[in-house]
Design a protein around this motif. Structure first.
Motif, PDB file in Angstrom:
ATOM      1  N   ASN A 255      -2.520  -6.990  14.441  1.00  0.00           N
ATOM      2  CA  ASN A 255      -1.236  -7.598  14.109  1.00  0.00           C
ATOM      3  C   ASN A 255      -1.204  -8.028  12.644  1.00  0.00           C
ATOM      4  O   ASN A 255      -0.224  -7.782  11.926  1.00  0.00           O
ATOM      5  CB  ASN A 255      -0.988  -8.805  15.017  1.00  0.00           C
ATOM      6  CG  ASN A 255       0.355  -9.455  14.769  1.00  0.00           C
ATOM      7  OD1 ASN A 255       1.267  -8.826  14.268  1.00  0.00           O
ATOM      8  ND2 ASN A 255       0.469 -10.716  15.124  1.00  0.00           N
ATOM      9  N   ASN A 256      -2.285  -8.648  12.191  1.00  0.00           N
ATOM     10  CA  ASN A 256      -2.351  -9.085  10.807  1.00  0.00           C
ATOM     11  C   ASN A 256      -2.374  -7.901   9.843  1.00  0.00           C
ATOM     12  O   ASN A 256      -1.841  -7.967   8.729  1.00  0.00           O
ATOM     13  CB  ASN A 256      -3.595  -9.955  10.602  1.00  0.00           C
ATOM     14  CG  ASN A 256      -3.703 -10.481   9.188  1.00  0.00           C
ATOM     15  OD1 ASN A 256      -2.881 -11.288   8.760  1.00  0.00           O
ATOM     16  ND2 ASN A 256      -4.696 -10.024   8.448  1.00  0.00           N
ATOM     17  N   ALA A 257      -2.979  -6.785  10.292  1.00  0.00           N
ATOM     18  CA  ALA A 257      -3.107  -5.614   9.421  1.00  0.00           C
ATOM     19  C   ALA A 257      -1.828  -4.793   9.346  1.00  0.00           C
ATOM     20  O   ALA A 257      -1.709  -3.927   8.476  1.00  0.00           O
ATOM     21  CB  ALA A 257      -4.251  -4.727   9.906  1.00  0.00           C
ATOM     22  N   SER A 258      -0.883  -5.052  10.255  1.00  0.00           N
ATOM     23  CA  SER A 258       0.316  -4.198  10.306  1.00  0.00           C
ATOM     24  C   SER A 258       1.136  -4.253   9.018  1.00  0.00           C
ATOM     25  O   SER A 258       1.805  -3.288   8.662  1.00  0.00           O
ATOM     26  CB  SER A 258       1.191  -4.617  11.495  1.00  0.00           C
ATOM     27  OG  SER A 258       1.609  -5.964  11.368  1.00  0.00           O
ATOM     28  N   GLN A 259       1.079  -5.368   8.302  1.00  0.00           N
ATOM     29  CA  GLN A 259       1.852  -5.481   7.066  1.00  0.00           C
ATOM     30  C   GLN A 259       1.112  -4.901   5.860  1.00  0.00           C
ATOM     31  O   GLN A 259       1.664  -4.870   4.761  1.00  0.00           O
ATOM     32  CB  GLN A 259       2.174  -6.952   6.796  1.00  0.00           C
ATOM     33  CG  GLN A 259       0.940  -7.848   6.735  1.00  0.00           C
ATOM     34  CD  GLN A 259       1.300  -9.309   6.601  1.00  0.00           C
ATOM     35  OE1 GLN A 259       2.246  -9.648   5.879  1.00  0.00           O
ATOM     36  NE2 GLN A 259       0.565 -10.174   7.279  1.00  0.00           N
ATOM     37  N   TRP A 260      -0.121  -4.438   6.062  1.00  0.00           N
ATOM     38  CA  TRP A 260      -0.906  -3.883   4.967  1.00  0.00           C
ATOM     39  C   TRP A 260      -1.315  -2.437   5.235  1.00  0.00           C
ATOM     40  O   TRP A 260      -2.277  -1.944   4.663  1.00  0.00           O
ATOM     41  CB  TRP A 260      -2.171  -4.725   4.740  1.00  0.00           C
ATOM     42  CG  TRP A 260      -1.902  -6.145   4.351  1.00  0.00           C
ATOM     43  CD1 TRP A 260      -1.886  -7.231   5.167  1.00  0.00           C
ATOM     44  CD2 TRP A 260      -1.601  -6.619   3.037  1.00  0.00           C
ATOM     45  NE1 TRP A 260      -1.604  -8.357   4.469  1.00  0.00           N
ATOM     46  CE2 TRP A 260      -1.429  -8.022   3.140  1.00  0.00           C
ATOM     47  CE3 TRP A 260      -1.470  -6.013   1.785  1.00  0.00           C
ATOM     48  CZ2 TRP A 260      -1.117  -8.821   2.045  1.00  0.00           C
ATOM     49  CZ3 TRP A 260      -1.168  -6.815   0.690  1.00  0.00           C
ATOM     50  CH2 TRP A 260      -0.985  -8.194   0.818  1.00  0.00           C
ATOM     51  N   LEU A 261      -0.586  -1.744   6.095  1.00  0.00           N
ATOM     52  CA  LEU A 261      -0.993  -0.397   6.485  1.00  0.00           C
ATOM     53  C   LEU A 261      -1.009   0.573   5.321  1.00  0.00           C
ATOM     54  O   LEU A 261      -1.863   1.465   5.243  1.00  0.00           O
ATOM     55  CB  LEU A 261      -0.073   0.133   7.587  1.00  0.00           C
ATOM     56  CG  LEU A 261      -0.222  -0.534   8.967  1.00  0.00           C
ATOM     57  CD1 LEU A 261       0.787   0.051   9.938  1.00  0.00           C
ATOM     58  CD2 LEU A 261      -1.638  -0.357   9.491  1.00  0.00           C
ATOM     59  N   SER A 262      -0.092   0.430   4.400  1.00  0.00           N
ATOM     60  CA  SER A 262      -0.036   1.367   3.270  1.00  0.00           C
ATOM     61  C   SER A 262      -1.043   1.019   2.179  1.00  0.00           C
ATOM     62  O   SER A 262      -1.663   1.903   1.589  1.00  0.00           O
ATOM     63  CB  SER A 262       1.377   1.398   2.678  1.00  0.00           C
ATOM     64  OG  SER A 262       1.764   0.093   2.248  1.00  0.00           O
ATOM     65  N   GLY A 263      -1.243  -0.273   1.927  1.00  0.00           N
ATOM     66  CA  GLY A 263      -2.129  -0.663   0.834  1.00  0.00           C
ATOM     67  C   GLY A 263      -3.556  -0.932   1.249  1.00  0.00           C
ATOM     68  O   GLY A 263      -4.473  -0.786   0.430  1.00  0.00           O
ATOM     69  N   ALA A 264      -3.777  -1.342   2.494  1.00  0.00           N
ATOM     70  CA  ALA A 264      -5.133  -1.678   2.948  1.00  0.00           C
ATOM     71  C   ALA A 264      -5.318  -1.195   4.386  1.00  0.00           C
ATOM     72  O   ALA A 264      -5.406  -1.999   5.322  1.00  0.00           O
ATOM     73  CB  ALA A 264      -5.364  -3.191   2.848  1.00  0.00           C
TER      74      ALA A 264
END
Length: 297
Positions: A255-264
């Motif tokens: 869930n926390n990673a969903s906003q960083w899928l493109s950059g991280a």
């Protein structure tokens, strides 16, 4: 003059010890390579989760204030990178394994216990008891599980213990129907009639004679329920209805990673791989146990 020949003695054959059920089970299970790999994988994951404090020098909520604001890529210092708050992703994945595996195992035990109890009572007593319990089971099966769990989690603060009880308390229906069918079949066997003729009580017949003969399918069902529990916990945590941060689980890490899928993307790759590997290992183990415990194999 003919020569006398000594009589030939037949070689002494030492009887081989009887092949025990345990040896047959072990031999059949070891032939299933994927099941063995699955078992070893789960053992390794369990050891990694248990030894998490000794495998990393960081705490799951410890922050590196020099790199706050932007996730850092995997490096020697941080093998799985860091999140935007400067927390070590490897440490959080290890500690997340503790919660996810515990939820999966304990919820499976609860659901199996409830399913065995309800299925045993229904299959043994039949009649009105069977009708009442199975209609209640049908009603529970007609309710979509994930929305119901989300509703209950939204009404109450989702702690780890509460999440285990919710998942375990709503996942017993399949086991109950399985155990009911087994009890309906086994209660008509000759040894059950003999035990009843000797004055055996209902509880003794149910849990001393019938249940041990139904243990194989129950073990397989329990094993597969572990994978279902892990998947359900991950889905709830991903939706924000599971265990709340900063306590890590594989689901809320996704869930926390969903906003960083493109950059991280590494923030989603590693917990996602752990869920995939664990569920595959559980399913492989369940397949191996099913084949090894099948009397026809």
């Amino acid at each position: 003059m003919s020569k006398l020949t000594a009589p030939q003695l037949a070689p002494i054959q030492i009887p081989r010890p009887a092949d025990s059920p345990g040896r047959r089970f072990l031999r059949s299970f070891l032939k299933h390579r994927l099941a063995v790999i699955g078992l070893l994988t789960l053992i390794v994951l369990g050891l990694l989760a248990a030894c998490a404090p000794f495998l990393t020098s960081y705490t799951y909520d410890g922050q590196d204030f020099d790199i706050i604001g932007q996730p850092q890529a995997p490096s020697r210092t941080y093998p799985m990178g860091t999140d935007e708050l400067g927390r070590d992703a490897f440490t959080r994945v290890l500690y997340g394994a503790r919660i996810s595996l515990m939820v999966g195992v304990l919820s499976a035990l609860i659901s199996t216990g409830l399913g065995v109890l309800i299925g045993a009572l229904s299959g043994f007593y039949r009649g009105s008891v069977d009708t009442t319990l199975m209609r209640f089971t049908d009603v529970m099966l007609s309710i979509p599980l994930l929305p119901l769990v989300i509703l209950l989690s939204g009404m109450m603060r989702p702690s780890v213990a509460l999440l285990i009880c919710i998942i375990g308390g709503l996942g017993w229906m399949g086991t109950a129907r399985l155990v009911r069918g087994l009890f309906l079949s086994l209660r008509e066997r000759e040894y059950i009639e003999a035990s009843r003729a000797l004055g055996g009580s209902n509880n003794r017949i149910m849990f001393r004679h019938i249940l041990p003969n139904a243990i194989g399918p129950i073990v397989v069902s329990t094993t597969l329920a572990v994978g279902s529990g892990i998947m359900l916990e991950s889905a709830l945590s991903f939706l924000g209805m599971g265990v709340q941060p900063p306590t890590p689980t594989w689901g809320n890490l996704l869930n926390n990673a969903s906003q960083w899928l493109s950059g991280a993307p590494w923030l989603a790759i590693f917990p996602g791989l752990m869920i995939l590997i664990t569920v595959l290992a559980v399913n492989f183990l369940g397949d191996g146990l099913r084949d090894a415990l099948d009397p026809r194999s």
